[in-house]
Design a protein around this motif. Structure first.
Motif, mmCIF file in Angstrom:
data_model
loop_
_atom_site.group_PDB
_atom_site.id
_atom_site.type_symbol
_atom_site.label_atom_id
_atom_site.label_comp_id
_atom_site.label_asym_id
_atom_site.label_seq_id
_atom_site.Cartn_x
_atom_site.Cartn_y
_atom_site.Cartn_z
ATOM 1 N N PHE B 192 12.621 26.030 22.236
ATOM 2 C CA PHE B 192 13.656 25.890 21.231
ATOM 3 C C PHE B 192 13.689 27.082 20.263
ATOM 4 N N THR B 193 12.522 27.515 19.790
ATOM 5 C CA THR B 193 12.487 28.634 18.854
ATOM 6 C C THR B 193 13.013 29.905 19.507
ATOM 7 N N PHE C 38 18.021 14.845 12.445
ATOM 8 C CA PHE C 38 17.291 16.013 12.951
ATOM 9 C C PHE C 38 16.219 16.437 11.949
ATOM 10 N N HIS C 41 13.336 14.076 12.111
ATOM 11 C CA HIS C 41 12.564 14.341 13.316
ATOM 12 C C HIS C 41 11.719 15.606 13.152
ATOM 13 N N ASP C 45 7.695 16.122 13.504
ATOM 14 C CA ASP C 45 7.080 17.074 14.441
ATOM 15 C C ASP C 45 6.153 18.042 13.714
ATOM 16 N N LEU C 89 20.190 24.977 11.546
ATOM 17 C CA LEU C 89 19.419 26.178 11.827
ATOM 18 C C LEU C 89 18.150 26.221 10.998
ATOM 19 N N ALA C 90 18.291 25.964 9.672
ATOM 20 C CA ALA C 90 17.115 26.019 8.805
ATOM 21 C C ALA C 90 16.086 25.001 9.264
ATOM 22 N N GLY C 92 15.698 23.823 12.258
ATOM 23 C CA GLY C 92 15.122 24.280 13.515
ATOM 24 C C GLY C 92 14.088 25.372 13.320
ATOM 25 N N ILE C 93 14.357 26.281 12.388
ATOM 26 C CA ILE C 93 13.427 27.386 12.187
ATOM 27 C C ILE C 93 12.124 26.882 11.586
ATOM 28 N N LEU C 95 10.988 23.910 11.928
ATOM 29 C CA LEU C 95 10.394 23.158 13.023
ATOM 30 C C LEU C 95 9.621 24.080 13.959
ATOM 31 N N GLY C 96 10.232 25.206 14.328
ATOM 32 C CA GLY C 96 9.572 26.148 15.227
ATOM 33 C C GLY C 96 8.289 26.696 14.629
ATOM 34 N N ALA C 97 8.382 27.107 13.361
ATOM 35 C CA ALA C 97 7.197 27.671 12.711
ATOM 36 C C ALA C 97 6.099 26.617 12.621
ATOM 37 N N LEU C 99 5.600 23.969 14.486
ATOM 38 C CA LEU C 99 5.017 23.668 15.791
ATOM 39 C C LEU C 99 4.120 24.812 16.254
ATOM 40 N N GLY C 100 4.470 26.042 15.859
ATOM 41 C CA GLY C 100 3.587 27.168 16.141
ATOM 42 C C GLY C 100 2.219 26.921 15.535
#
Lengths: 273, 272, 293
Positions: B192-193, C38, C41, C45, C89-90, C92-93, C95-97, C99-100
């Motif tokens: 996703f990222t 979202f 969620h 996560d 978008l915010a 999601g970003i 979220l990505g960080a 999960l990293g």
């Protein structure tokens, strides 16, 4: 008018949506070089009528012929400007790119510019006076500018019928006059046919030739001289209105509430109630 | 770093980043971030199930991600799209947890499927991945214009005979294919990222449709290459670097845009 | 049945699970009404990174989940979650960080502390393995959420339905947004503890999504969401306990049953109400107006 064939011919059109009858037996013709205003209250079926003309809704009965053929077969003859225009501010699209997608958005492959597309796009931008913001992000333009961009998008294919849904709503006086001016030029110079929906017909009176009035899904049609008269309009609006002549301009004004009462009483008295 | 056991990772990573940028470009424009997050997680039980049945994990991923697309469209039809997406995603994750609990190597398997595995690409996997990436790139470039118009203004697209439902299906199918090929390398969470970070950054920086697409590809490639290299040196999971680089790129691009907007405040008003 | 209820892990599971069900139903209704599924969620996560870190540093997992959920909430607020367009978008970003970081902490868990099951229990939960010492913190967290929501019930509903109207009434949407993120963080932490960080979303949006369709007033929706969530959790725990006998010694995970049950309830509610919709158009449209200001 003339003995030309109509560009848009609507005959006995009836449309149902979700089991409800929205339009019943609507008929009218438009010829090249005419500007027609489609007037009606909220929920009278204006947008439904437009979407049917565009081939986005299928009618229950009746025919819509554009350039002599069913609406779906002559998509390239029609340009459309929707009412709600709201582009995402982050969209990676310049005004120029949006206009260009009007030319060949349905084609496959990447959108590289060549001499021919560049010329067509520049012409459309010029026609609406959008050269100043041709290279700006569409989403960052003001509402009026976004509308002009979408008009250019519709014009770039050189349609013969241009349909605009409530283009004057949310425009200030200056922008509204500029738009009416543009529409006037299109019908005179390019012999285009323009169909406009509006709540308020006043700004359009100087340029319009015909009116289609929708009430409860039924349509009345006529020339400006026939329809813009106090009695006719009062009946159509279901509310007394006056026609003012001022400095060569014609204005349609709803009567003030006190007068309205008197007018109502007079009418009631006239009917002997 | 470029020794023989890393070659597959470099090749697959490069191909994946390319298609992730192409598809991610439209994920951002269409506001499909939640779907782009849910589909990889929906694919995750596929790998676990394939493991259980002893078939190629790639087949399992494709089957589950395909089911994910179909269910996503059905659920969106009967309720709110975001709630439907969220529930579908946890349902699939729950099923994945069940499948994994049945295998003997529960914990390490979970970890590499969710967060990526540097050496997850075998010779047998490489060809399907490259094939799918080639297919996705060709389709993407072919339908670029209709998809761009449909994503920016569906009403105008419909007028040119572009069906919104068909575009949605094609887009989700491409997203599903990218997901299935990227998942074994960067993991279900970080696909996703890779999809959203580079294109979002690119679109903030360039207003030109093709230039921002190219920029997205460049950003995605440099993210994945740096992530592979950093992961090789530190031995830390590749997903960590993908996540950090994506967030960093996005934040930098956003800050630059805010800053440059403040530099030219009067342009819009005067041109009106 | 008696053996089921007298088992200590089952008792703990039932208490913590009920806490999660009650709190998520309450917060879930606000989350779904505001269209924040979202974001909810994503918070869940990202809280997994906190859960993973708690293993690493030996602190209470509840604190770990909570800390990371709050950090993520502030991160989203900072990156512009309030502008609806940038929200996805915010979210999601962040979220990505987040999960990293989960990836990193879980990796360090495995390499430095040799807790092999960390990834599984943080991500997918292990309700039967929760220590009894976490019961009181979980109950406290739930009480705090109920108290805060009880105090600010009307401004919260108003902000959820129409932020502009709320501003006119002198309610600051910014403070309400912050309050909502704070209680959302608490709710997420309890749910993550119960059924795992990535599955917490099920409790948070499933019962609320179904209940909103079934009822016309927010209070009624909260009530139905609680009933649905509690049923799913209790039934899930019982089925997981019994599954040990069904599948000859291979018990299936509790979280799996809870998630599947919630999904089924949601489907039933949606299909039931769309069936009802055909016969009774009026009720649904008025509800739509409540949901989508």
């Amino acid at each position: 008018m003339t003995n030309q064939s109509p560009i848009l011919a609507v005959a006995d059109l009836s449309v149902d949506l979700g089991g409800r009858s929205i339009l019943r037996d609507v008929s009218f013709d438009l010829y090249p070089g005419q500007l027609c205003a489609l007037i009606g209250e909220n929920g009278a079926g204006k947008t439904t009528l437009l979407r049917t003309l565009l081939g986005l809704i299928t009618q229950r009965a009746g025919t819509v012929l554009i350039g002599g053929a069913p609406a779906r077969e002559h998509r390239e003859l029609v340009g459309y400007v929707p009412q709600k225009i709201n582009f995402d501010p982050d969209l990676p699209l310049r005004t120029r790119d949006l206009v260009r997608l009007g030319l060949d958005g349905q084609r496959l492959g990447l959108p590289f510019f060549n001499g021919r597309t560049r010329y067509a796009v520049d012409q459309a931008l010029q026609a609406v006076g959008a050269e100043d913001f041709a290279d700006q992000r569409v989403g960052e333009l003001s509402g009026g500018q976004q509308q002009r961009a979408v008009i250019a998008h519709a014009l770039v294919r050189k349609p013969r019928l241009l349909i605009l849904d409530e283009p004057l709503a949310n425009l200030d006086f200056g922008s509204a006059n500029a738009l009416v001016d543009l529409l006037g030029r299109l019908i005179v110079q390019q012999k285009m046919t323009v169909l406009v929906t509006a709540h308020d017909m006043n700004p359009l009176i100087p340029v319009m030739d015909r009116l289609v009035y929708l009430v409860d899904g039924r349509a009345a049609t006529g020339t400006v001289a026939e329809v813009v008269q106090a009695e006719v309009l009062s009946k159509l609006y279901g509310y007394p209105v006056s026609i003012l002549h001022h400095g060569g301009r014609i204005l349609v004004l709803p009567d003030a509430p006190e007068n309205a009462d008197v007018a109502n009483m007079n009418r009631c008295a006239g009917h002997g109630v | 770093m470029f020794s023989s056991f890393m070659i597959n990772t470099w090749i697959a990573g490069t191909a994946i980043a390319l298609v992730a940028a192409l598809v991610g470009y439209f994920v951002v424009i269409r506001h499909s971030a939640f779907a782009a997050h849910a589909l990889p997680l929906g694919a995750f039980p596929g790998a676990a199930a394939a493991n259980l049945l002893g078939v190629n994990p790639f087949v399992g991923l494709l089957v589950f991600v395909g089911m994910g697309v179909l269910l996503l469209r059905q659920l969106a039809r009967i309720g709110r799209r975001d709630v439907g997406t969220g529930l579908l995603l946890v349902l699939f994750l729950g099923v994945g947890a069940l499948f994994l609990s049945m295998t003997s190597e529960y914990a390490p398997e979970v970890f590499s499927l969710l967060f990526g595995e540097m050496l997850g690409v075998s010779d047998a996997d490489l060809w399907p991945i490259l094939g799918i990436c080639a297919l996705v790139s060709v389709v993407m470039i072919t339908i670029f214009r209709p998809l761009l118009l449909d994503s920016s203004f569906p009403d105008l697209a419909a007028l040119q005979g572009i069906s919104a439902a068909r575009m949605d299906l094609i887009f989700l199918s491409l997203l599903a294919l990218v997901t299935a090929s990227a998942l074994p390398v960067v993991g279900a969470f970080l696909v996703f990222t890779l999809l959203v970070g580079p294109p979002a950054a690119a679109q903030s920086l360039s207003i030109h449709p093709l230039r921002s697409l190219l920029l997205a590809v460049i950003f995605a490639e440099s993210s994945i290459w740096s992530a592979i290299a950093l992961s090789y040196w530190t031995n830390w999971p590749i997903g960590f670097f993908v996540g950090m680089l994506g967030a960093g790129l996005f934040t930098l691009a956003r800050s630059y845009r805010h800053w440059s907007q403040r530099q030219r405040p009067a342009v819009q008003v005067s041109s009106l | 049945m008696f053996a089921f209820l007298s088992s200590q892990p089952v008792q703990t599971a039932l208490i913590v699970g009920s806490c999660a069900a009650l709190v998520s139903a309450l917060i879930g209704v606000f989350t779904v009404l505001r269209g924040n599924a979202f974001a909810g969620h994503a918070l869940a996560d990202v809280s997994s990174a906190g859960g993973a870190a708690s293993f690493l540093w030996g602190i209470s997992p509840l604190l770990g989940f909570l800390g990371m959920a709050w950090i993520a909430a502030f991160g989203m607020e900072f990156l512009g979650v309030r502008k609806a367009r940038e929200r996805d978008l915010a979210t999601g970003i962040v979220l990505g960080a987040g999960l990293g970081f989960s990836a990193l902490f879980l990796y360090l868990d495995v390499t430095t502390t040799s807790t092999t099951g960390a990834a599984v229990s943080v991500m997918f939960g292990s309700l039967f393995a929760i220590s009894r010492g976490l019961i009181w913190p979980a109950i406290l967290a739930v009480l705090a959420v109920f108290l805060l929501v009880g105090l600010f019930y009307r401004p919260l509903i108003l902000t959820a339905v129409d932020p502009d109207l709320a501003t006119l009434r002198g309610v600051s949407p910014r403070w309400m947004g912050l309050l909502q993120l704070l209680v959302l963080g608490l709710a997420v932490a309890v749910c993550a503890l119960a059924i795992g960080a990535v599955l917490a979303t099920a409790l948070l949006i499933g019962p609320a999504g179904a209940a909103i369709r079934l009822s016309r007033r927010p209070a009624q929706a909260i009530f139905w969401a609680m009933i649905i969530a509690l049923t799913a959790v209790w039934l899930g725990i019982w089925m997981a306990y019994e599954s040990y006998y069904w599948f000859s010694g291979n018990a299936w995970p509790v979280s799996f049953f809870v998630v599947v049950l919630i999904f089924l309830f949601y489907l039933l509610a949606m299909l039931g109400s769309s069936w009802q919709h055909k016969y009774q158009r009026r009720g649904i449209t008025s509800l739509r107006r409540l949901q989508e200001p």
